[in-house]
Design an enzyme around this catalytic site. Structure first.
Site, PDB file in Angstrom:
ATOM      1  CE  LYS A 169      -1.163  -6.749  -5.588  1.00 34.32           C
ATOM      2  NZ  LYS A 169      -2.159  -6.567  -4.510  1.00 34.32           N
TER       3      LYS A 169
ATOM      4  CD  GLU B  28      -7.002  -3.054  -3.657  1.00 30.36           C
ATOM      5  OE1 GLU B  28      -7.564  -2.899  -4.772  1.00 30.36           O
ATOM      6  OE2 GLU B  28      -6.679  -4.171  -3.213  1.00 30.36           O
TER       7      GLU B  28
ATOM      8  CG  ASN C 236      -0.640  -4.961  -1.458  1.00 30.26           C
ATOM      9  OD1 ASN C 236      -0.420  -4.793  -2.666  1.00 30.26           O
ATOM     10  ND2 ASN C 236      -1.524  -5.850  -1.019  1.00 30.26           N
TER      11      ASN C 236
ATOM     12  CG  HIS D  94      -9.663  -8.860  -1.127  1.00 29.52           C
ATOM     13  ND1 HIS D  94      -9.226  -9.859  -0.299  1.00 29.52           N
ATOM     14  CD2 HIS D  94      -8.595  -8.483  -1.870  1.00 29.52           C
ATOM     15  CE1 HIS D  94      -7.934 -10.067  -0.514  1.00 29.52           C
ATOM     16  NE2 HIS D  94      -7.530  -9.257  -1.460  1.00 29.52           N
TER      17      HIS D  94
ATOM     18  CG  ASP E  75      -3.364  -3.255  -3.786  1.00 28.09           C
ATOM     19  OD1 ASP E  75      -3.124  -2.615  -2.744  1.00 28.09           O
ATOM     20  OD2 ASP E  75      -3.845  -4.408  -3.786  1.00 28.09           O
TER      21      ASP E  75
HETATM   22 MG    MG Z   1      -5.279  -5.466  -2.373  1.00 28.61          MG
END
Ligand code: MG
Length: 369
Positions: A173, A228, A204, A304, A202
């Protein structure tokens, strides 16, 4: 096979480690509002969606299933899954009050339960019903170790452990207030895992376009496999501009609620790895359509997964566009035949159904009202 009863539920399941965060969410437990569909043939279908476990919004999904969709199903033939999807979508009135979020998640849970029944009635796992082969192999990448609130050393230690466990892909993340810190963490993990392991990141959906253009361009220094959700989930032109400006591929789709949205991103050149989610897009029925659409454009599909890995594993085995799948083992202990990774690949499920059948004690243990 007539539907006799539709019973919604809500599960709240504690997550591993109990201190999980990405750039936009803190998670202590995962929510799974879902449904059991009963038939006069004795077969029960299980379906669910996934949430951050806010009880008030989980109740909205549960009530949409129980009060709006459920009554339209009783007496219908459970095997006519696509026709029932169309009926629920077009005559229940839900599309009038929402074409994303609560209504699509409720529809998702129901559609998944109906496919579960259809596969059980055929006495085969869903991947086989969808035309897949036992020989298909789906590689796993691991997200459950790259959390934004972990220290750099924790990330490094966990990434090393995942690679030692056989995973050949790990996801971090990103989205720290200071993006330089993101780059430091990515560099540390890349150095720890070496050049041969895939490293995804990612955001988000936390970055704005200038941040994504500036720091997205640096990701190539660490051979990042994909970035992502760099931008807001509905921003087609922003993602298209970013895709033209950086060399790292873009992955997205977990917050898109219809195949038409995938058409928009794909035709704009705004996505490279396509990530629909059957528990949000309205179920397996429209999710399969999104997979086929991406496949037609020659794009890889990486469903996902999160805890929804159960149906996504079945679909991935069945479709040649899907040879990679996310692993987050938060719900697996709730299922009769949980998705299992061995040497970096998912084992092929053998039980009839969609893989969503709950263990007998799951609702007693984790059910909430
Ligand atoms: Mg994601």
């Amino acid at each position: 096979m007539k539907i006799t009863r539709v019973e919604p539920f809500i599960l709240h399941v504690p997550v591993t480690g109990a201190r999980i965060a990405d750039s936009t969410n803190q998670v202590t437990h995962w929510g799974a509002p879902g449904v059991i569909v009963y038939t006069d043939g004795g077969i029960e279908g299980f379906g669910y969606t996934g949430t951050l476990g806010h009880l008030t919004t989980d109740r909205l999904i549960r009530d949409c299933i129980g009060e709006t969709l459920g009554p339209l199903l009783v007496g219908e033939d459970a095997i006519s899954v696509r026709a029932l999807w169309q009926k629920l979508h077009s005559t229940s009135g839900v599309h009038w009050v929402g074409r994303a979020g609560v209504t699509q998640m409720a529809l998702s849970a129901v559609d998944i339960a109906l496919w579960d029944i259809k596969a059980k009635a055929a006495d085969m796992p869903l991947w086989k019903l969808l035309g897949g082969s036992e020989s298909a192999r789906v590689e796993a990448y691991n997200t459950d170790g790259g959390w934004l609130n972990w220290s750099k050393q924790e990330l490094v230690d966990c990434a090393r452990a995942m690679v030692a466990d056989g995973f050949r892909g790990v996801k971090l993340k990103i989205g720290k207030p200071d993006s330089h810190e993101d780059l430091d963490r990515i560099e540390a993990v890349r150095n720890a895992i070496g050049p041969r392991v895939n490293l995804m990141v990612d955001a988000n959906a936390i970055w704005d376009l200038p941040t994504a253009l500036r720091f997205g361009a640096r990701l190539k220094d660490f051979d990042v496999y994909w970035i992502e959700e760099p931008l807001g989930p509905d921003d087609v032109p922003g993602h298209a501009q970013l895709a033209r400006s950086i060399t790292t591929p873009i992955a997205l789709g977990e917050q898109l609620y219809s195949p038409i949205r995938f058409r928009d991103f794909i035709t704009a050149g705004a996505v490279h790895f396509v990530q629909p989610d059957a528990t949000r897009i309205g179920g397996i029925t429209p999710c399969w359509q999104a997979v086929e659409l991406a496949s037609t454009f020659g794009l890889p599909v990486v469903l996902h997964a999160a805890d929804m890995v159960q149906v996504h594993l079945q679909m991935s085995i069945a479709h040649s566009a899907c040879d990679l799948l996310e692993y987050i083992p938060w719900l697996r202990h709730c299922f009769e035949e949980p998705a299992t990774v061995e040497d970096g690949f998912f084992k092929t499920p053998q039980m009839p159904g969609a893989g969503t059948t709950l263990r007998a004690d799951a609702i007693d243990k984790y059910g909430v009202q």
